[in-house]
Scaffold this active site. Sequence first.
Site, short mmCIF file in Angstrom:
data_model
loop_
_atom_site.label_atom_id
_atom_site.label_comp_id
_atom_site.label_asym_id
_atom_site.label_seq_id
_atom_site.Cartn_x
_atom_site.Cartn_y
_atom_site.Cartn_z
N PHE A 1 0.36 -1.47 -0.18
CA PHE A 1 0.52 0.07 -0.30
C PHE A 1 0.62 1.65 -0.23
O PHE A 1 1.60 1.52 1.10
CB PHE A 1 -1.13 -0.35 1.45
CG PHE A 1 -2.00 0.78 1.04
CD1 PHE A 1 -2.96 0.39 0.80
CD2 PHE A 1 -1.84 2.31 2.22
CE1 PHE A 1 -4.10 1.42 0.13
CE2 PHE A 1 -2.73 3.27 1.79
CZ PHE A 1 -4.24 2.89 1.25
N ASP B 1 1.03 -4.52 8.75
CA ASP B 1 0.24 -4.05 7.88
C ASP B 1 -1.15 -5.08 8.33
O ASP B 1 -1.08 -5.42 6.97
CB ASP B 1 0.82 -3.44 6.97
CG ASP B 1 -0.40 -1.56 7.15
OD1 ASP B 1 -1.74 -3.07 7.12
OD2 ASP B 1 -0.24 -0.96 6.14
N LYS C 1 -12.18 0.28 7.41
CA LYS C 1 -12.85 -0.84 6.69
C LYS C 1 -13.48 -2.50 7.48
O LYS C 1 -14.86 -1.76 7.57
CB LYS C 1 -11.06 -1.33 6.26
CG LYS C 1 -10.59 -0.50 5.69
CD LYS C 1 -9.39 -0.54 4.51
CE LYS C 1 -8.54 0.41 4.24
NZ LYS C 1 -6.99 0.14 3.94
N ARG D 1 -12.46 -4.62 -7.70
CA ARG D 1 -11.95 -5.36 -6.37
C ARG D 1 -13.72 -5.41 -5.84
O ARG D 1 -14.00 -4.56 -5.20
CB ARG D 1 -11.50 -4.80 -5.15
CG ARG D 1 -9.95 -4.28 -5.40
CD ARG D 1 -8.98 -3.27 -4.50
NE ARG D 1 -9.43 -2.38 -3.71
CZ ARG D 1 -8.67 -1.99 -3.25
NH1 ARG D 1 -8.17 -2.25 -2.05
NH2 ARG D 1 -9.58 -0.73 -2.02
C1 LIG Z 1 -6.14 1.30 3.76
C2 LIG Z 1 -4.68 1.28 4.39
C3 LIG Z 1 -3.91 2.00 4.77
C4 LIG Z 1 -4.85 3.43 4.91
O1 LIG Z 1 -3.38 4.30 5.75
P1 LIG Z 1 -4.19 5.41 6.29
O2 LIG Z 1 -3.41 6.71 6.88
O3 LIG Z 1 -5.52 5.58 7.49
O4 LIG Z 1 -5.06 6.84 5.49
C5 LIG Z 1 -2.91 1.66 5.38
N1 LIG Z 1 -2.14 0.55 4.97
C6 LIG Z 1 -2.64 -0.21 4.01
C7 LIG Z 1 -2.04 -1.80 3.90
C8 LIG Z 1 -3.97 -0.01 3.73
O5 LIG Z 1 -4.66 -1.17 3.93
#
Ligand SMILES: *Cc1c(COP(=O)(O)O)cnc(C)c1O
Length: 414
Positions: free
Chosen positions: A128, A199, A225, A373
Amino acid sequence: MVTPATRSDCAELDKHDPLARMREEFTLPDGVIYLDGNSLGPLPRAASERVRELVDVEWGEGLVRSWNDAGWFDKPRTLGARIAPLVGAQPDEVVVCDSTSINLFKVLSAALRLRPGRSTVVTEAGGFPTDLYIVEGATSSAKGYRRKLLYDGQDLAEVLDDDVAVVVLGHVDYRTGRLRDMARMTDQVHRAGALMIWDVCHSVGALPVRLGDCGVDFAVGCTYKYLNGGPGSPAFAFAARRHQHDARQPLSGWHGHADPFAFSAEYQPAPGISRFLVGTPPVVSYAPLESSLDIWSRVDMGRVRAKSVAMTSLFVTLVEAECAGHGLEIASPLDPEERGSQVSLRHPDGYRIIRALIERGVIGDFRTPDMLRFGFTPLYLRYADVWDAVVRLRDVLESGVWREERFGAPATVT
Ligand SMILES: *Cc1c(COP(=O)(O)O)cnc(C)c1O
């Protein structure tokens, strides 16, 4: 499970689904099949009242007294303790605060200090983007560190050496939904002498996560989420107890101080997980998350996983049967054991197709360059919804409606 062959088979499965009643806990618009709970979960029915209570009573009447009387000051810890069982952690190993991005910066910086003499942080090239950017920011803001990328298809063993201090990986790939073996990879990283940060944004609330059993050092995740905490709800950080005493993170704000109201000139980190806090929490944003965690406290995660596997498998089977010949490709692992709770499809005109599908009431999303998705969330989706979603997808493909000009213009948020 035998794959249902008709819509009434699906309805029959719904009738015997032990999670079926959980759907009543959510507000969902009529006519919408919501397959984007992996991006933003829907509104828990009780959340509106909880927000009103916080605003009208705790704030409106309690005023500043509510920092104590309504437990505002302790929210990061009390909610952390409630998220802990969802990620296989102890109640004092999780705090709810800030965003995932900021929490990653904090735990990564802390982890680096626990591995003096090593200067490499490994993360995945296809991760991400915020994870990639934060790793880049954290390694370039402290002298001597560097970022090393693990590429798609490459084995972790190829990038591990005795200079690697920390490895940061996503548990479930946000693009393909591929689920990683947390226990095996954490062990592999430890054997190389490095620390492991996971993560879990795309696995928390989607499947059982076992940070403790897997010996994970640190983790971060979001609550908006699969956890349904609301848009922009605060994220969480996990630090294993064994690291808490020695872990130091650089955003040394007053809420992470051992005695914030001593107003001392010297920073003294709080003894436990609280040292990962920074500043004043956004109290109103915690309210919907509380309602959502009330729901999660009554849910068996094994059942969630079983239904999730059944739903993603049903979707794959139906797409293969009903949508063949239109250039769609299944981008997610076909083995459900290697899959999170989403199914991704590839198509060169994926963006237009998803827009046309959304217009027909099936909400999924799109990730560049060609990924459609679909998230499957067992608390409020029915097997019949999976059936109906595929029927509408087939209609979009067969009618070619997605070719209409209005589906081409990009929106700001995809
Ligand atoms: C949604 C997501 C984020 C989001 O980070 P924010 O700081 O809340 O914007 C981070 N890492 C992953 C893998 C995600 O899917």
